[in-house]
Design an enzyme around this catalytic site. Sequence first.
Site, PDB file in Angstrom:
ATOM      1  N   LYS A  94      45.279  28.581  32.303  1.00 58.68           N
ATOM      2  CA  LYS A  94      44.454  29.666  32.847  1.00 58.68           C
ATOM      3  C   LYS A  94      43.561  29.147  33.957  1.00 58.68           C
ATOM      4  O   LYS A  94      43.437  29.754  35.017  1.00 58.68           O
ATOM      5  CB  LYS A  94      43.586  30.282  31.740  1.00 58.68           C
ATOM      6  N   GLN A 146      38.762  32.184  23.839  1.00 57.90           N
ATOM      7  CA  GLN A 146      40.101  31.918  23.322  1.00 57.90           C
ATOM      8  C   GLN A 146      40.157  32.109  21.805  1.00 57.90           C
ATOM      9  O   GLN A 146      39.311  31.589  21.074  1.00 57.90           O
ATOM     10  CB  GLN A 146      40.519  30.486  23.700  1.00 57.90           C
ATOM     11  N   ASP A 171      39.893  40.439  28.411  1.00 56.14           N
ATOM     12  CA  ASP A 171      40.919  40.518  27.365  1.00 56.14           C
ATOM     13  C   ASP A 171      41.126  41.961  26.899  1.00 56.14           C
ATOM     14  O   ASP A 171      42.130  42.271  26.251  1.00 56.14           O
ATOM     15  CB  ASP A 171      40.468  39.712  26.127  1.00 56.14           C
TER      16      ASP A 171
HETATM   17  N1  GUN Z   1      45.044  33.794  21.830  1.00 53.43           N
HETATM   18  C1  GUN Z   1      46.345  34.190  21.926  1.00 53.43           C
HETATM   19  N2  GUN Z   1      46.469  35.192  22.814  1.00 53.43           N
HETATM   20  C2  GUN Z   1      45.239  35.421  23.305  1.00 53.43           C
HETATM   21  C3  GUN Z   1      44.736  36.338  24.279  1.00 53.43           C
HETATM   22  O1  GUN Z   1      45.450  37.149  24.868  1.00 53.43           O
HETATM   23  N3  GUN Z   1      43.393  36.254  24.507  1.00 53.43           N
HETATM   24  C4  GUN Z   1      42.587  35.382  23.861  1.00 53.43           C
HETATM   25  N4  GUN Z   1      41.302  35.412  24.145  1.00 53.43           N
HETATM   26  N5  GUN Z   1      43.023  34.524  22.961  1.00 53.43           N
HETATM   27  C5  GUN Z   1      44.343  34.547  22.689  1.00 53.43           C
END
Ligand code: GUN
Length: 300
Positions: A54, A98, A121
């Site tokens: 990311k 996350q 998100d």
């Molecule tokens: N963990 C797995 N997928 C995601 C996601 O789309 N966002 C976040 N914040 N954590 C994750």
Amino acid sequence: MSAQIIDGKAFAGTVREKVAAHVTKLKSENNITPGLAVVLVGEDPASQVYVRSKGKQTVEVGMKSVEHKLDVETSEADLLALIDQLNNDDSIHGILVQLPLPKHLDEDLVINSISPAKDVDGFHISNVGLLGTGQKSMVPCTPLGCLMMLRDHHGSLSGMDAVVIGRSNIVGKPMAQLLLGDSCTVTIAHSRTKDLPEVVRRADIVVAAVGRPEMVPGDWIKEGATVIDVGINRIPAPEKGEGKHRLVGDVDYASCAERAGAITPVPGGVGPMTIACLLANTLTACCRANGLEEPEGLTA
Ligand code: GUN
């Protein structure tokens, strides 16, 4: 029929190019740089890989990237204090915590402490409610990526029968809302669904998001249907050597590709679209925060 492959890797590249072009414009015309903060608590190896990826892609499209890596034993109060600081930082337009979080932290409380406008998100209860009532919101990245690929492939989705397998808050439920928003007739199937094969056989669009390797066989797929495979499962691959693994989706690719009209591969389908949509959401959040026009084709 042999399915057309929907190339998510190439599509994600196009999305990133659009985002980068808009970021360049924001910088030169408005002197604004979109900023994304990613918070990682602990050292889960898969999460570390995602967070690194990311950060790298955020910088590649010209945005500011901030990473906060916190100890696995970080207290809830310290995590909430960091989120509060990021909520009040005008150089940060998107905040992502996350998941999963270590067990001692209340995931709902943490997510709902993020400012909804910065919740890239789309997990905050306000954004969930806005999406459910058809109002402007931040939309979860993976379902948004699936929707973009479906719209690109079909043009209009109006009137199509869509079956979403999986009812998670991250994928299944928001995916169903988005398909409903595009006037599909939507069924959400799950582990208790009666006669799942028959339910899936009715679908013009199948979105598989259950996290079970190769669970959907080809004979569940209606001839010509579009199959979107959200699963990313690591399974042993002794044919590649001892201790080796390979990635497979939630659908059995070979048999589904024989019946489907179009299908996303794993890897190279939905996966790359998720981070591309995170960048798109960060850009959208930045434009909204500054009262500027949003880029076209990057939101629901
Ligand atoms: N963990 C797995 N997928 C995601 C996601 O789309 N966002 C976040 N914040 N954590 C994750």
